[in-house]
Design a protein around this motif. Structure first.
Motif, PDB file in Angstrom:
ATOM      1  N   GLU A  39       0.874  -1.188   0.000  1.00 23.98           N
ATOM      2  CA  GLU A  39       0.000   0.000   0.000  1.00 23.98           C
ATOM      3  C   GLU A  39       0.896   1.219   0.000  1.00 23.98           C
ATOM      4  N   VAL A  40       0.716   2.094  -0.970  1.00 23.47           N
ATOM      5  CA  VAL A  40       1.559   3.293  -1.044  1.00 23.47           C
ATOM      6  C   VAL A  40       0.704   4.521  -0.756  1.00 23.47           C
ATOM      7  N   ASP A  41       1.179   5.365   0.145  1.00 25.99           N
ATOM      8  CA  ASP A  41       0.503   6.625   0.446  1.00 25.99           C
ATOM      9  C   ASP A  41       1.459   7.753   0.041  1.00 25.99           C
ATOM     10  N   PRO A  42       1.338   8.214  -1.225  1.00 23.04           N
ATOM     11  CA  PRO A  42       2.316   9.197  -1.713  1.00 23.04           C
ATOM     12  C   PRO A  42       2.246  10.522  -0.967  1.00 23.04           C
ATOM     13  N   ARG A  43       1.040  10.879  -0.486  1.00 20.70           N
ATOM     14  CA  ARG A  43       0.898  12.177   0.188  1.00 20.70           C
ATOM     15  C   ARG A  43       1.721  12.224   1.473  1.00 20.70           C
ATOM     16  N   HIS A  44       1.680  11.110   2.227  1.00 17.07           N
ATOM     17  CA  HIS A  44       2.458  11.070   3.474  1.00 17.07           C
ATOM     18  C   HIS A  44       3.821  10.414   3.274  1.00 17.07           C
ATOM     19  N   ARG A  45       4.126  10.099   2.045  1.00 18.71           N
ATOM     20  CA  ARG A  45       5.411   9.476   1.671  1.00 18.71           C
ATOM     21  C   ARG A  45       5.714   8.254   2.537  1.00 18.71           C
ATOM     22  N   VAL A  46       4.798   7.312   2.505  1.00 25.55           N
ATOM     23  CA  VAL A  46       4.957   6.115   3.316  1.00 25.55           C
ATOM     24  C   VAL A  46       4.368   4.914   2.576  1.00 25.55           C
ATOM     25  N   ALA A  47       4.953   3.729   2.796  1.00 26.65           N
ATOM     26  CA  ALA A  47       4.417   2.509   2.171  1.00 26.65           C
ATOM     27  C   ALA A  47       4.374   1.395   3.201  1.00 26.65           C
ATOM     28  N   ARG A  48       3.325   0.570   3.068  1.00 24.88           N
ATOM     29  CA  ARG A  48       3.238  -0.629   3.898  1.00 24.88           C
ATOM     30  C   ARG A  48       3.571  -1.805   2.983  1.00 24.88           C
ATOM     31  N   ILE A  49       4.580  -2.575   3.387  1.00 23.78           N
ATOM     32  CA  ILE A  49       5.167  -3.560   2.475  1.00 23.78           C
ATOM     33  C   ILE A  49       5.147  -4.945   3.118  1.00 23.78           C
ATOM     34  N   ALA A  51       5.819  -9.098   3.681  1.00 24.65           N
ATOM     35  CA  ALA A  51       7.082  -9.811   3.853  1.00 24.65           C
ATOM     36  C   ALA A  51       7.616 -10.460   2.581  1.00 24.65           C
ATOM     37  N   GLY A  52       6.737 -10.659   1.581  1.00 22.45           N
ATOM     38  CA  GLY A  52       7.205 -11.333   0.373  1.00 22.45           C
ATOM     39  C   GLY A  52       7.501 -10.405  -0.798  1.00 22.45           C
ATOM     40  N   VAL A  53       7.386  -9.089  -0.565  1.00 21.31           N
ATOM     41  CA  VAL A  53       7.514  -8.140  -1.681  1.00 21.31           C
ATOM     42  C   VAL A  53       8.989  -7.873  -1.998  1.00 21.31           C
ATOM     43  N   ARG A  54       9.313  -7.921  -3.291  1.00 22.51           N
ATOM     44  CA  ARG A  54      10.673  -7.571  -3.721  1.00 22.51           C
ATOM     45  C   ARG A  54      10.743  -6.079  -4.007  1.00 22.51           C
ATOM     46  N   TRP A  55      11.959  -5.514  -3.900  1.00 19.03           N
ATOM     47  CA  TRP A  55      12.125  -4.075  -4.122  1.00 19.03           C
ATOM     48  C   TRP A  55      11.590  -3.638  -5.487  1.00 19.03           C
ATOM     49  N   ARG A  56      11.779  -4.471  -6.516  1.00 16.34           N
ATOM     50  CA  ARG A  56      11.386  -4.068  -7.870  1.00 16.34           C
ATOM     51  C   ARG A  56       9.956  -3.555  -7.912  1.00 16.34           C
ATOM     52  N   ARG A  57       9.041  -4.286  -7.214  1.00 16.20           N
ATOM     53  CA  ARG A  57       7.624  -3.897  -7.255  1.00 16.20           C
ATOM     54  C   ARG A  57       7.415  -2.540  -6.584  1.00 16.20           C
ATOM     55  N   VAL A  58       8.132  -2.329  -5.474  1.00 19.33           N
ATOM     56  CA  VAL A  58       7.932  -1.064  -4.735  1.00 19.33           C
ATOM     57  C   VAL A  58       8.492   0.099  -5.561  1.00 19.33           C
ATOM     58  N   ILE A  59       9.670  -0.106  -6.150  1.00 23.14           N
ATOM     59  CA  ILE A  59      10.293   0.951  -6.976  1.00 23.14           C
ATOM     60  C   ILE A  59       9.324   1.393  -8.074  1.00 23.14           C
ATOM     61  N   ASP A  60       8.766   0.409  -8.770  1.00 19.38           N
ATOM     62  CA  ASP A  60       7.873   0.729  -9.896  1.00 19.38           C
ATOM     63  C   ASP A  60       6.583   1.401  -9.431  1.00 19.38           C
ATOM     64  N   GLU A  61       6.134   1.022  -8.255  1.00 15.85           N
ATOM     65  CA  GLU A  61       4.872   1.576  -7.718  1.00 15.85           C
ATOM     66  C   GLU A  61       5.044   3.035  -7.265  1.00 15.85           C
ATOM     67  N   VAL A  62       6.194   3.367  -6.663  1.00 11.43           N
ATOM     68  CA  VAL A  62       6.337   4.717  -6.093  1.00 11.43           C
ATOM     69  C   VAL A  62       6.915   5.725  -7.089  1.00 11.43           C
ATOM     70  N   ALA A  63       7.634   5.229  -8.119  1.00 13.34           N
ATOM     71  CA  ALA A  63       8.326   6.136  -9.059  1.00 13.34           C
ATOM     72  C   ALA A  63       7.404   7.161  -9.724  1.00 13.34           C
ATOM     73  N   PRO A  64       6.184   6.788 -10.163  1.00 10.35           N
ATOM     74  CA  PRO A  64       5.328   7.792 -10.816  1.00 10.35           C
ATOM     75  C   PRO A  64       4.983   8.979  -9.911  1.00 10.35           C
ATOM     76  N   HIS A  65       5.182   8.823  -8.591  1.00  3.62           N
ATOM     77  CA  HIS A  65       4.894   9.931  -7.659  1.00  3.62           C
ATOM     78  C   HIS A  65       6.157  10.751  -7.356  1.00  3.62           C
ATOM     79  N   GLY A  66       7.241  10.491  -8.088  1.00  3.10           N
ATOM     80  CA  GLY A  66       8.493  11.216  -7.826  1.00  3.10           C
ATOM     81  C   GLY A  66       9.165  10.729  -6.555  1.00  3.10           C
ATOM     82  N   LEU A  67       8.862   9.493  -6.155  1.00  7.30           N
ATOM     83  CA  LEU A  67       9.394   8.951  -4.909  1.00  7.30           C
ATOM     84  C   LEU A  67      10.285   7.737  -5.177  1.00  7.30           C
TER      85      LEU A  67
END
Ligand code: FAD
Length: 402
Positions: A39-49, A51-67
């Protein structure tokens, strides 16, 4: 965990298998690969991740928000396992360790209790999980702060192995004077004979400089300029980049493999250290390791947010990192080669290792080197409290089981 506690059954945890350094016999293996909550909350710049998530997925999810997140050299690694070990990121000189950005954890302790820990709830357990790795519980998810990233200039330069002395000597003089916007490392890499490797880099020893500048391209290029003049590169792939391409900086293996990753923090990397390293791993040394590198520390790595944590390396100037193959044809040569380089570099060592990159380290004395004496004593105390039967033992364990 409740079942394991009731049956006193030892437990191993695995997300991706990238850190599967130690064999596991008997016991219960928990695989977290299906825990894909993100779960990504771009406004508060925080993500709930999960235990099985790889960085690749998080990078791709947050990048469109400039994060961005503070992943390491390979985005295929699991976000939780990496962060629990402190997390030494590519952009660490600007943003610090990944664990510095942890806001909270949901963790099942070996008694089978699910706890939420953060700066206010069970702060000592939270502090020790930030860098203490999987010794005290199985994390089900983490809440992580995200960083704002507008511009990035970076990539890698490959020089011929015969210029190793010039390149490493120049690096040792140039890197310590860099501003914090720059993160860098250099590695001696034996490139395999492989059709996916570009022709001019195939099957030879190379020197690989990695560079990232958080900011504009002109400033980044100016900071890198001295290294561009040292030797004629075989490939110069540094330029303005999107954070989604961050794996291009280190160009690491992308899948778990039969190798071990280990290293040591250094106080200095001077001319004598360059000579000592090249004698064991440079051209003509016959070193069987595919990679021996030096990362620049300092900058934000040196600062903690004032909260207690279990991250080591804040006082280091550099980190020596090595990869060794454990495939059958080289497995016997790898441990002595790693040990020889560590011995040769001992005069520059801070005496501390980094738990995420401290593979196959042997007994308790060696395990303990991944933390300061004070943190190690606190980890041992907490292990006795939360895991008295040492159920979580198939890893870089603290205390008597180490
Ligand atoms: C190619 C490559 C590059 C790397 N680069 C870096 C780098 O730049 N910086 C850096 O800091 N590290 C780096 N590492 C090391 C990496 O951070 C560790 O191997 C890390 O343990 C990988 O976590 P994982 O979950 O993917 O691995 P796994 O093998 O699945 O797990 C490894 C260990 O992590 C712990 N763990 C995993 N999940 C949990 C959980 N849910 N709860 C409790 N404990 C858990 C356990 O102790 C487990 O044994 C790199 C590794 C590789 C293979």
């Amino acid at each position: 965990m409740q079942w394991a506690a009731a049956h006193r059954e030892p437990v191993g945890v695995q997300s991706t298998g990238h850190g599967a350094d130690l064999p596991m016999e008997g016991g219960l293996l928990l695989t977290t690969g299906r825990m894909q909550e993100l779960e990504v909350d771009p406004r508060h710049r925080v993500a709930r991740i999960g235990a099985g998530v790889r960085w690749r997925r998080v990078i791709d999810e947050v990048a469109p928000h400039g994060l961005a997140v503070l992943n390491g050299s390979a985005s295929d690694a699991g976000a939780v396992g990496y962060t629990l070990g402190g997390g030494l990121p590519v952009l660490g000189r600007v943003f610090g360790f990944a664990a510095d950005h942890l806001r909270g954890l949901d963790v099942v302790t070996p008694d089978g209790r699910l706890r939420h820990v953060d700066a206010r709830h069970e702060p000592e357990l939270f502090a020790l999980l930030r860098g203490g790795k999987g010794n005290l519980g199985v994390v089900t998810s983490m809440t992580l702060g995200l960083v704002r990233l507008e511009q990035l200039y970076g990539g890698g330069i490959f020089y011929p192995g015969r210029d190793a002395l010039e390149v490493l000597s120049a690096f040792s003089r140039w890197a310590p004077g860099l501003p914090e916007s720059a993160s860098t490392s250099v590695a001696l890499r034996w490139m395999p004979h492989d059709p996916i490797v570009p022709e001019q880099l195939n099957h030879q020893l190379l020197v690989h400089l990695r560079f990232c500048w958080v900011g504009g391209a002109a400033e980044g290029a100016a900071a890198l300029e001295p290294m561009r003049e040292v030797s004629r590169p075989l490939l110069d792939a540094v330029g303005p980049m999107d954070y989604r391409d961050i794996d291009r900086v280190h160009m690491d293996a992308t899948r778990p493999g039969l190798y071990v990753l280990t290293g040591e923090f250094l106080r200095d990397f001077d001319a004598a250290a360059v000579a000592a390293l090249l004698q064991r791993a440079g051209p003509g040394s016959g070193c069987p390791l595919p990679e021996v590198g030096i990362r620049l520390m300092g900058g934000a790595f040196a600062r903690s947010d004032g909260m207690a944590d279990a991250v080591s390396g804040r006082d280091a100037a550099f980190f020596l990192e090595m990869i060794g193959w454990l495939a059958p044809h080289v497995a016997a040569a790898t441990p002595p080669a790693l040990a020889e380089i560590l011995r040769a570099m001992a005069p520059w060592s801070t005496g501390r290792a980094f738990v995420n990159m401290h593979g196959v380290p042997g007994g308790e004395t060696e395990h303990a080197r991944a933390w300061s004496e004070d943190v190690y004593a606190r980890l041992v105390k907490a292990k006795a409290l939360y895991d008295p039967d040492n159920l979580l033992r198939f890893q870089h364990v603290v205390g008597q089981g180490g």
